[in-house]
Scaffold this active site. Structure first.
Site, PDB file in Angstrom:
ATOM      1  N   GLY A  61       7.289 -11.621  -9.012  1.00 19.61           N
ATOM      2  CA  GLY A  61       8.634 -11.178  -9.348  1.00 19.61           C
ATOM      3  C   GLY A  61       9.474 -10.889  -8.115  1.00 19.61           C
ATOM      4  O   GLY A  61       8.951 -10.626  -7.033  1.00 19.61           O
ATOM      5  N   GLN A  66      16.144  -7.167  -3.447  1.00 21.66           N
ATOM      6  CA  GLN A  66      15.202  -7.571  -2.389  1.00 21.66           C
ATOM      7  C   GLN A  66      15.763  -8.667  -1.491  1.00 21.66           C
ATOM      8  O   GLN A  66      15.244  -8.902  -0.411  1.00 21.66           O
ATOM      9  CB  GLN A  66      13.871  -8.049  -2.993  1.00 21.66           C
ATOM     10  CG  GLN A  66      13.028  -6.906  -3.533  1.00 21.66           C
ATOM     11  CD  GLN A  66      11.758  -7.423  -4.156  1.00 21.66           C
ATOM     12  OE1 GLN A  66      11.757  -7.876  -5.292  1.00 21.66           O
ATOM     13  NE2 GLN A  66      10.659  -7.378  -3.414  1.00 21.66           N
ATOM     14  N   CYS A 111       3.870  -6.337  -3.574  1.00 21.87           N
ATOM     15  CA  CYS A 111       5.325  -6.469  -3.551  1.00 21.87           C
ATOM     16  C   CYS A 111       5.688  -7.337  -2.357  1.00 21.87           C
ATOM     17  O   CYS A 111       5.154  -7.126  -1.260  1.00 21.87           O
ATOM     18  CB  CYS A 111       5.960  -5.088  -3.425  1.00 21.87           C
ATOM     19  SG  CYS A 111       7.753  -5.135  -3.315  1.00 21.87           S
ATOM     20  N   LEU A 112       6.593  -8.281  -2.545  1.00 21.33           N
ATOM     21  CA  LEU A 112       6.959  -9.173  -1.442  1.00 21.33           C
ATOM     22  C   LEU A 112       7.714  -8.427  -0.338  1.00 21.33           C
ATOM     23  O   LEU A 112       7.875  -8.948   0.758  1.00 21.33           O
ATOM     24  CB  LEU A 112       7.774 -10.362  -1.957  1.00 21.33           C
ATOM     25  CG  LEU A 112       6.976 -11.370  -2.812  1.00 21.33           C
ATOM     26  CD1 LEU A 112       7.888 -12.436  -3.390  1.00 21.33           C
ATOM     27  CD2 LEU A 112       5.856 -12.011  -2.006  1.00 21.33           C
ATOM     28  N   HIS A 154       7.848  -2.901 -12.539  1.00 18.37           N
ATOM     29  CA  HIS A 154       7.950  -2.941 -11.070  1.00 18.37           C
ATOM     30  C   HIS A 154       9.352  -3.392 -10.650  1.00 18.37           C
ATOM     31  O   HIS A 154       9.977  -2.799  -9.771  1.00 18.37           O
ATOM     32  CB  HIS A 154       6.866  -3.893 -10.545  1.00 18.37           C
ATOM     33  CG  HIS A 154       6.862  -4.102  -9.069  1.00 18.37           C
ATOM     34  ND1 HIS A 154       5.824  -3.711  -8.262  1.00 18.37           N
ATOM     35  CD2 HIS A 154       7.778  -4.681  -8.226  1.00 18.37           C
ATOM     36  CE1 HIS A 154       6.097  -4.029  -7.006  1.00 18.37           C
ATOM     37  NE2 HIS A 154       7.275  -4.622  -6.950  1.00 18.37           N
ATOM     38  N   GLU A 155       9.857  -4.432 -11.307  1.00 16.61           N
ATOM     39  CA  GLU A 155      11.174  -4.965 -10.935  1.00 16.61           C
ATOM     40  C   GLU A 155      12.301  -4.022 -11.358  1.00 16.61           C
ATOM     41  O   GLU A 155      13.277  -3.849 -10.631  1.00 16.61           O
ATOM     42  CB  GLU A 155      11.386  -6.357 -11.529  1.00 16.61           C
ATOM     43  CG  GLU A 155      10.387  -7.422 -11.059  1.00 16.61           C
ATOM     44  CD  GLU A 155      10.247  -7.524  -9.545  1.00 16.61           C
ATOM     45  OE1 GLU A 155      11.236  -7.267  -8.823  1.00 16.61           O
ATOM     46  OE2 GLU A 155       9.140  -7.834  -9.085  1.00 16.61           O
ATOM     47  N   HIS A 158      12.767  -1.520  -8.823  1.00 14.61           N
ATOM     48  CA  HIS A 158      13.547  -1.998  -7.679  1.00 14.61           C
ATOM     49  C   HIS A 158      15.047  -1.799  -7.915  1.00 14.61           C
ATOM     50  O   HIS A 158      15.788  -1.443  -7.002  1.00 14.61           O
ATOM     51  CB  HIS A 158      13.316  -3.493  -7.445  1.00 14.61           C
ATOM     52  CG  HIS A 158      12.148  -3.807  -6.558  1.00 14.61           C
ATOM     53  ND1 HIS A 158      12.033  -3.335  -5.277  1.00 14.61           N
ATOM     54  CD2 HIS A 158      11.048  -4.567  -6.773  1.00 14.61           C
ATOM     55  CE1 HIS A 158      10.898  -3.799  -4.744  1.00 14.61           C
ATOM     56  NE2 HIS A 158      10.279  -4.544  -5.634  1.00 14.61           N
TER      57      HIS A 158
HETATM   58 ZN    ZN Z   1       8.445  -5.478  -5.451  1.00 15.87          ZN
END
Ligand code: ZN
Length: 183
Positions: A61, A66, A111-112, A154-155, A158
């Protein structure tokens, strides 16, 4: 497939801590392109060949914030079977109900934007129902469970400036694990 030019912010970047703003419709061409680029990037990060070729970390995701844009948009690419991918685009998402049951990723969430190993568990609802809009501005409701439910939560975090590491107690990273189901 060509790797889209996407720069993903690192956890140290304060822009990740912004609260993203509601999106108004219609989306412009630029937004539609960015959404497609994010989906392509995630897919390429999950295919072994392109992941190695471009030296990517696998990700499921990505949220708009991000890539530095604080709008309430996130995308998920879910590999449902080998090389079969399902895309999700959620705009202005809201969790309207959740299970009582909590789950967590046994091997730890990733997480990226977080380029290091982080030990500990992140409690997540096993099932959630989310209301959102698609790219054309149509409202829809979606119910997700297990890993997709975790990815959605999770998203959505963000979009509120929250990273998964915020939810781990560094002094007791496995706190309350006995009250949750590991997946
Ligand atoms: Zn993330």
């Amino acid at each position: 497939m060509k790797l889209p030019e996407i720069e993903i912010l690192d956890e140290k970047d304060k822009r990740l801590r912004q609260i993203s703003k509601e999106v108004t419709f219609p989306l412009d061409k630029e937004d539609k392109k960015k959404i497609h680029d994010m989906l392509t990037y995630l897919k390429m990060s999950q295919i072994e060949e392109t992941r190695e070729k471009y030296n990517l970390r696998a990700g499921m995701g990505l949220s708009y914030v991000q890539i530095g844009i604080p709008k309430r948009i996130f995308v998920i690419v879910d590999e449902v079977e080998e090389n079969v991918f399902e895309n999700y685009v959620l705009i202005n998402p809201k969790i309207i109900s959740n299970s009582e049951e909590l789950i967590y990723v046994g091997e730890g969430e990733g997480c990226l934007s977080i380029n290091r190993e982080v030990e500990g568990i992140v409690p997540r609802y096993a099932r959630i129902t989310v209301e959102a809009f698609d790219m054309e501005g149509n409202a829809f409701t979606i119910r997700v469970r297990e890993d997709l439910s975790i990815a959605f939560q999770h998203e959505i975090d963000h979009l509120n400036g929250i990273l998964f590491i915020d939810k781990i107690d560094p002094k007791n990273p496995y706190k309350n694990a006995e009250n949750m189901r590991e997946i």
